[in-house]
Design an enzyme around this catalytic site. Structure first.
Site, PDB file in Angstrom:
ATOM      1  N   LYS A 209      41.212  41.068  18.827  1.00 48.58           N
ATOM      2  CA  LYS A 209      41.776  39.725  18.715  1.00 48.58           C
ATOM      3  C   LYS A 209      40.797  38.833  17.964  1.00 48.58           C
ATOM      4  CE  LYS A 209      42.114  38.699  23.115  1.00 48.58           C
ATOM      5  NZ  LYS A 209      42.212  38.027  24.434  1.00 48.58           N
TER       6      LYS A 209
ATOM      7  N   LYS B 262      49.654  44.021  22.389  1.00 47.87           N
ATOM      8  CA  LYS B 262      49.717  42.968  23.402  1.00 47.87           C
ATOM      9  C   LYS B 262      50.511  41.762  22.888  1.00 47.87           C
ATOM     10  CE  LYS B 262      45.890  41.850  25.436  1.00 47.87           C
ATOM     11  NZ  LYS B 262      44.446  41.508  25.536  1.00 47.87           N
TER      12      LYS B 262
END
Length: 230
Positions: A25, A87
């Protein structure tokens, strides 16, 4: 111990420093900020080229629940990078149920991440438990407002974990978690707990810190440590 990273160097560093799960991320882009697709692919390739077989997840970015088309399109491109899990942040409110249903029909292994700054929606999580996802997770969006434990009570977290375990998927927690929260995490015993802030030099946007990473890994894995930085 899930560690969030944003580059090849950080991924290799985290993998060699004790992480059990590598999460991709960009912390500068929000709680679930997405990395460029090329970077995701490069990280996955580098880990595998170095013989590192740890599971790898990647976020799709912070997308609103009313952008179902954008969410599904981003799931496709991130999933095609070779990650083990994609995700997707799930915000409570209108549209969330439809997003969950659509994600469950995806060709990729999606892990919904319930954004719990204002608590958890038991109806929403119960529905997700029926859809066959490989894992479910709870996290917070505002990392400056405190940790997951400031947003969600232990009773709510225990109920969430029990609900997920009964359904079969992995259950994970994250949200500005620190070393001080380890006893609470050990009490909850999720399948994995996500960290970024606790293993950085300063805040979550700075570089990973070798000493903090090693100390946290040792603590979570039950090894003896003299001192763990808070």
């Amino acid at each position: 111990m899930l560690v969030s990273v944003r580059s090849v160097d950080e991924a290799l560093f985290a993998a060699r420093g004790g992480a059990d799960f590598i999460d991709l991320k960009e912390p500068n882009e929000g709680a679930l900020g997405g990395l460029p697709v090329a970077t995701i692919g490069a990280i996955v390739a580098a880990l595998r080229a170095h013989g590192i077989g740890l599971p790898v997840s990647a976020t799709i970015g912070d997308l609103p629940m009313n952008d179902l088309g954008g969410i599904l399109a981003q799931v496709e491109v991130v999933g095609a990078c070779g990650v083990d899990y994609v995700k997707v942040g799930i915000e409570r409110g209108p549209g969330a149920l439809a997003v969950l249903d659509a994600l469950a029909a995806s060709n990729w292994p999606v892990v919904p991440v319930f954004i719990a700054d204002h608590g958890l929606d038991a109806v929403l999580t119960a529905h997700a438990c029926t859809l066959g996802f490989p894992g479910l997770m709870v996290d917070t969006a505002d990392k400056q407002a405190g940790s997951l434990f400031d947003a969600v009570s232990m009773a709510e977290l225990r109920a969430f974990l029990a609900q997920v375990r009964a359904a079969g998927p992995m259950a994970g927690v994250a949200g500005a978690l620190r070393v001080a929260h380890v006893p609470l995490l050990q009490s909850l015993a999720p399948d994995f707990a996500g960290f970024r802030s606790a293993v950085c030099v300063a805040d979550r946007k700075t570089a990973l810190c070798p000493e903090r990473l090693a100390a946290l890994a040792a603590l979570l894995h039950g090894e003896a440590v003299e001192r763990v930085a808070a």
